[in-house]
Design an enzyme around this catalytic site. Sequence first.
Site, PDB file in Angstrom:
ATOM      1  N   HIS A 115      21.130   0.593  20.138  1.00  0.00           N
ATOM      2  CA  HIS A 115      20.088  -0.163  20.319  1.00  0.00           C
ATOM      3  C   HIS A 115      21.324  -1.205  19.227  1.00  0.00           C
ATOM      4  CE1 HIS A 115      17.207   1.287  22.942  1.00  0.00           C
ATOM      5  NE2 HIS A 115      17.500   1.821  22.549  1.00  0.00           N
ATOM      6  N   TYR A 157       8.195  -5.011  21.467  1.00  0.00           N
ATOM      7  CA  TYR A 157       7.591  -5.427  20.062  1.00  0.00           C
ATOM      8  C   TYR A 157       5.660  -6.624  20.977  1.00  0.00           C
ATOM      9  CZ  TYR A 157       9.679  -2.417  16.736  1.00  0.00           C
ATOM     10  OH  TYR A 157      10.343  -0.844  16.332  1.00  0.00           O
ATOM     11  N   PRO A 201       4.005   2.186  10.905  1.00  0.00           N
ATOM     12  CA  PRO A 201       5.512   2.823  12.224  1.00  0.00           C
ATOM     13  C   PRO A 201       6.229   1.784  13.143  1.00  0.00           C
ATOM     14  CG  PRO A 201       3.430   3.658  13.100  1.00  0.00           C
ATOM     15  CD  PRO A 201       2.808   2.790  11.882  1.00  0.00           C
ATOM     16  N   LYS A 217      10.526   2.705   9.604  1.00  0.00           N
ATOM     17  CA  LYS A 217      11.194   3.098   8.650  1.00  0.00           C
ATOM     18  C   LYS A 217      10.627   4.898   8.096  1.00  0.00           C
ATOM     19  CE  LYS A 217      13.391  -0.512   7.910  1.00  0.00           C
ATOM     20  NZ  LYS A 217      13.893   0.177   9.171  1.00  0.00           N
ATOM     21  N   TYR A 264      15.810  -4.469   9.609  1.00  0.00           N
ATOM     22  CA  TYR A 264      15.524  -2.731  10.308  1.00  0.00           C
ATOM     23  C   TYR A 264      16.197  -2.362  11.266  1.00  0.00           C
ATOM     24  CZ  TYR A 264      13.496  -1.348  15.493  1.00  0.00           C
ATOM     25  OH  TYR A 264      12.914  -0.960  16.383  1.00  0.00           O
TER      26      TYR A 264
HETATM   27  P1  RFL Z   1       6.785  15.438   7.646  1.00  0.00           P
HETATM   28  O1  RFL Z   1       7.385  15.134   8.930  1.00  0.00           O
HETATM   29  O2  RFL Z   1       5.134  15.295   7.396  1.00  0.00           O
HETATM   30  O3  RFL Z   1       6.687  17.454   7.375  1.00  0.00           O
HETATM   31  C1  RFL Z   1       5.937  17.681   6.219  1.00  0.00           C
HETATM   32  C2  RFL Z   1       5.986  19.020   6.951  1.00  0.00           C
HETATM   33  O4  RFL Z   1       5.868  19.860   5.615  1.00  0.00           O
HETATM   34  C3  RFL Z   1       4.534  20.485   6.094  1.00  0.00           C
HETATM   35  N1  RFL Z   1       3.848  20.799   4.979  1.00  0.00           N
HETATM   36  C4  RFL Z   1       3.606  22.035   4.325  1.00  0.00           C
HETATM   37  N2  RFL Z   1       4.389  22.827   4.320  1.00  0.00           N
HETATM   38  C5  RFL Z   1       4.254  23.486   3.631  1.00  0.00           C
HETATM   39  N3  RFL Z   1       2.987  24.437   2.140  1.00  0.00           N
HETATM   40  C6  RFL Z   1       2.144  23.280   2.258  1.00  0.00           C
HETATM   41  N4  RFL Z   1       1.256  22.982   2.087  1.00  0.00           N
HETATM   42  C7  RFL Z   1       2.132  21.962   3.965  1.00  0.00           C
HETATM   43  N5  RFL Z   1       1.298  20.750   4.195  1.00  0.00           N
HETATM   44  C8  RFL Z   1       2.565  20.118   5.196  1.00  0.00           C
HETATM   45  C9  RFL Z   1       4.220  20.483   7.371  1.00  0.00           C
HETATM   46  O5  RFL Z   1       3.591  21.169   8.702  1.00  0.00           O
HETATM   47  C10 RFL Z   1       5.778  19.934   7.966  1.00  0.00           C
HETATM   48  O6  RFL Z   1       6.330  20.513   8.844  1.00  0.00           O
HETATM   49  O7  RFL Z   1       6.632  15.012   6.252  1.00  0.00           O
HETATM   50  P2  RFL Z   1       8.941  14.488   5.935  1.00  0.00           P
HETATM   51  O8  RFL Z   1       9.843  15.444   6.568  1.00  0.00           O
HETATM   52  O9  RFL Z   1       8.235  13.778   4.603  1.00  0.00           O
HETATM   53  O10 RFL Z   1       9.188  13.509   7.266  1.00  0.00           O
HETATM   54  C11 RFL Z   1       8.381  12.049   7.393  1.00  0.00           C
HETATM   55  C12 RFL Z   1       8.724  11.381   8.862  1.00  0.00           C
HETATM   56  O11 RFL Z   1       8.099  12.646   9.485  1.00  0.00           O
HETATM   57  C13 RFL Z   1       8.075  10.584   9.144  1.00  0.00           C
HETATM   58  O12 RFL Z   1       8.040   9.474   8.243  1.00  0.00           O
HETATM   59  C14 RFL Z   1       8.103   9.374  10.380  1.00  0.00           C
HETATM   60  O13 RFL Z   1       7.852  10.225  11.553  1.00  0.00           O
HETATM   61  C15 RFL Z   1       7.408   8.601  10.997  1.00  0.00           C
HETATM   62  N6  RFL Z   1       7.749   7.647  11.958  1.00  0.00           N
HETATM   63  C16 RFL Z   1       8.570   7.062  12.357  1.00  0.00           C
HETATM   64  N7  RFL Z   1       9.856   6.634  11.421  1.00  0.00           N
HETATM   65  C17 RFL Z   1      10.796   6.121  11.559  1.00  0.00           C
HETATM   66  O14 RFL Z   1      11.524   6.042  10.489  1.00  0.00           O
HETATM   67  N8  RFL Z   1      11.450   5.682  12.811  1.00  0.00           N
HETATM   68  C18 RFL Z   1      10.241   5.744  13.619  1.00  0.00           C
HETATM   69  O15 RFL Z   1      10.445   5.131  15.007  1.00  0.00           O
HETATM   70  C19 RFL Z   1       8.945   6.082  13.306  1.00  0.00           C
HETATM   71  N9  RFL Z   1       8.020   6.181  14.257  1.00  0.00           N
HETATM   72  C20 RFL Z   1       6.765   7.716  13.044  1.00  0.00           C
HETATM   73  C21 RFL Z   1       6.452   7.116  13.902  1.00  0.00           C
HETATM   74  C22 RFL Z   1       5.107   7.853  12.233  1.00  0.00           C
HETATM   75  C23 RFL Z   1       4.434   8.318  13.630  1.00  0.00           C
HETATM   76  N10 RFL Z   1       2.945   9.420  12.556  1.00  0.00           N
HETATM   77  C24 RFL Z   1       2.279   9.612  13.968  1.00  0.00           C
HETATM   78  C25 RFL Z   1       2.884   8.730  12.308  1.00  0.00           C
HETATM   79  C26 RFL Z   1       5.930   6.390  15.193  1.00  0.00           C
HETATM   80  C27 RFL Z   1       4.644   7.290  14.805  1.00  0.00           C
HETATM   81  C28 RFL Z   1       3.375   7.472  15.841  1.00  0.00           C
HETATM   82  C1  PHB Z   2       9.082   5.124  18.716  1.00  0.00           C
HETATM   83  O1  PHB Z   2       9.963   5.160  19.343  1.00  0.00           O
HETATM   84  O2  PHB Z   2       8.104   6.352  18.632  1.00  0.00           O
HETATM   85  C2  PHB Z   2       9.045   3.797  17.516  1.00  0.00           C
HETATM   86  C3  PHB Z   2      10.382   2.891  17.764  1.00  0.00           C
HETATM   87  C4  PHB Z   2       9.877   2.030  17.306  1.00  0.00           C
HETATM   88  C5  PHB Z   2       8.643   1.532  16.296  1.00  0.00           C
HETATM   89  C6  PHB Z   2       8.190   2.897  16.417  1.00  0.00           C
HETATM   90  C7  PHB Z   2       8.284   4.027  17.357  1.00  0.00           C
HETATM   91  O3  PHB Z   2       8.907   0.478  15.450  1.00  0.00           O
END
Ligand code: RFL
Ligand code: PHB
Length: 399
Positions: free
Chosen positions: A81, A210, A302, A306, A394
């Site tokens: 993108h 956005y 989110p 990041k 970004y």
């Molecule tokens: P995770 O993905 O939460 O994984 C942690 C893992 O640890 C396990 N766990 C345990 N294991 C052993 N013992 C325990 N006591 C444990 N407790 C937990 C869990 O089951 C899990 O498998 O953390 P990690 O690996 O640090 O990854 C972080 C990312 O998942 C997170 O930062 C992103 O998803 C955030 N995020 C976004 N990040 C981006 O860079 N770009 C995006 O576009 C973006 N969009 C988003 C997002 C997060 C969202 N939500 C739902 C919070 C959009 C959304 C809606």
């Molecule tokens: C997504 O596609 O899940 C997404 C994209 C951009 C954002 C957050 C989530 O800033």
Amino acid sequence: MNPSLEKPSPRYQVVIVGGGPSGLLLGSLLHGAGIDALIVEARSPDYVLGRIRAGVLEQGTVDVLTQAGVDARLRAEGLPHDGFALCVDGEVLRIDLNGLTGGKTVTVYGQTEVTRDLMDQRSRFGAASIYEAADVAIGDIDTPHPFVTFVKDGVTHRVSCDIVVGCDGFHGVSRRTVADKGLNTFERTYPFGWLGILADVPPCSHELIYVAHKRGFALCSMRSPHRSRYYIQCDLSDDVRNWSDDRFWDELRRRVGPAVADDVVTGPSIEKSIAPLRSFVAEPLCFGRLFLVGDAAHIVPPTGAKGLNLAVSDVHYLGSALREFFLERSSTGIDHYSARALDRIWKAERFSWSMTTLLHRFDSYTPFEQRMQRAEFALLQSSQAARAVMAENYVGLPL
Ligand code: RFL
Ligand code: PHB
């Protein structure tokens, strides 16, 4: 725990607690360096893959995934993108990421796919992972020989190691382990959440949009030319069961305005969930032989895309520090990991907070604060320098 059931397990150089994207990627980088690491994950592989989260990868993230050797599918299927749109009260402003950053882009490729690629690689390598580990606990981190215990199939295991890495997300055990050891936390919760929907319909636009609207924020995103991801700001107390697909599509259409609404293709949702928004940082990230990484250490709302990218930069820093530690017998890298990672974390926190503040509806805002939101957008419209700062953040600050 009944100690009589404790089963001695092989020793590892590193035990990684948590098998989400951070834990798997660190495992991959360590495997590549010949450092043996065990991943201990509380859930099943399907559960980990079922969490629909991030979608936007910075160039630096793609580079680290390339270094880990998990970029083949990402390069074939990821969508580059060059820009995205901001739509505030009906006025559209394109942020030309490519033009404003001297040629940088982001890649749309789902976190689920990154996780699947890393899991597949790990099983090809035959590297050790324990899934569905219960009662995970971490001990002796103030000594050179920490350990991790967990219960698997009713048997308690104790694994000794040199280093424990907490990659277990915001609700994990790692940060709790050091809560009374001088951990400082900084937090802002936002008075709203995001209701997200995934649907097998073509995206309404080839770039992300956005949207700031008086009814609340909306985001048009995607996973592929056939799969769309949409979000709308909702009340924190709301429940997904209140949102039929029809109600979601109607509300989205109202917020994105008539021009975009005409291009929104609707269809049945294949996932629907509400996520709260939070800014959070824990300091420091190192306690003796325990290191915190990714969501275990910090959360960003989110809006700036990041969270995963920040987790990957932590992994990049810690991965190289652990290579120095095990292969060159130098602790310089691990001694500096916390400060190095936190420097980048705080900048990403600032960006995510500023994007969130600019684009959401805050019911508590005074007329002055509402004018500040509008002035911020007007500045972006009139100043290339302001757009360049947004674009630079970004696409991702340098690793
Ligand atoms: P995770 O993905 O939460 O994984 C942690 C893992 O640890 C396990 N766990 C345990 N294991 C052993 N013992 C325990 N006591 C444990 N407790 C937990 C869990 O089951 C899990 O498998 O953390 P990690 O690996 O640090 O990854 C972080 C990312 O998942 C997170 O930062 C992103 O998803 C955030 N995020 C976004 N990040 C981006 O860079 N770009 C995006 O576009 C973006 N969009 C988003 C997002 C997060 C969202 N939500 C739902 C919070 C959009 C959304 C809606
Ligand atoms: C997504 O596609 O899940 C997404 C994209 C951009 C954002 C957050 C989530 O800033």
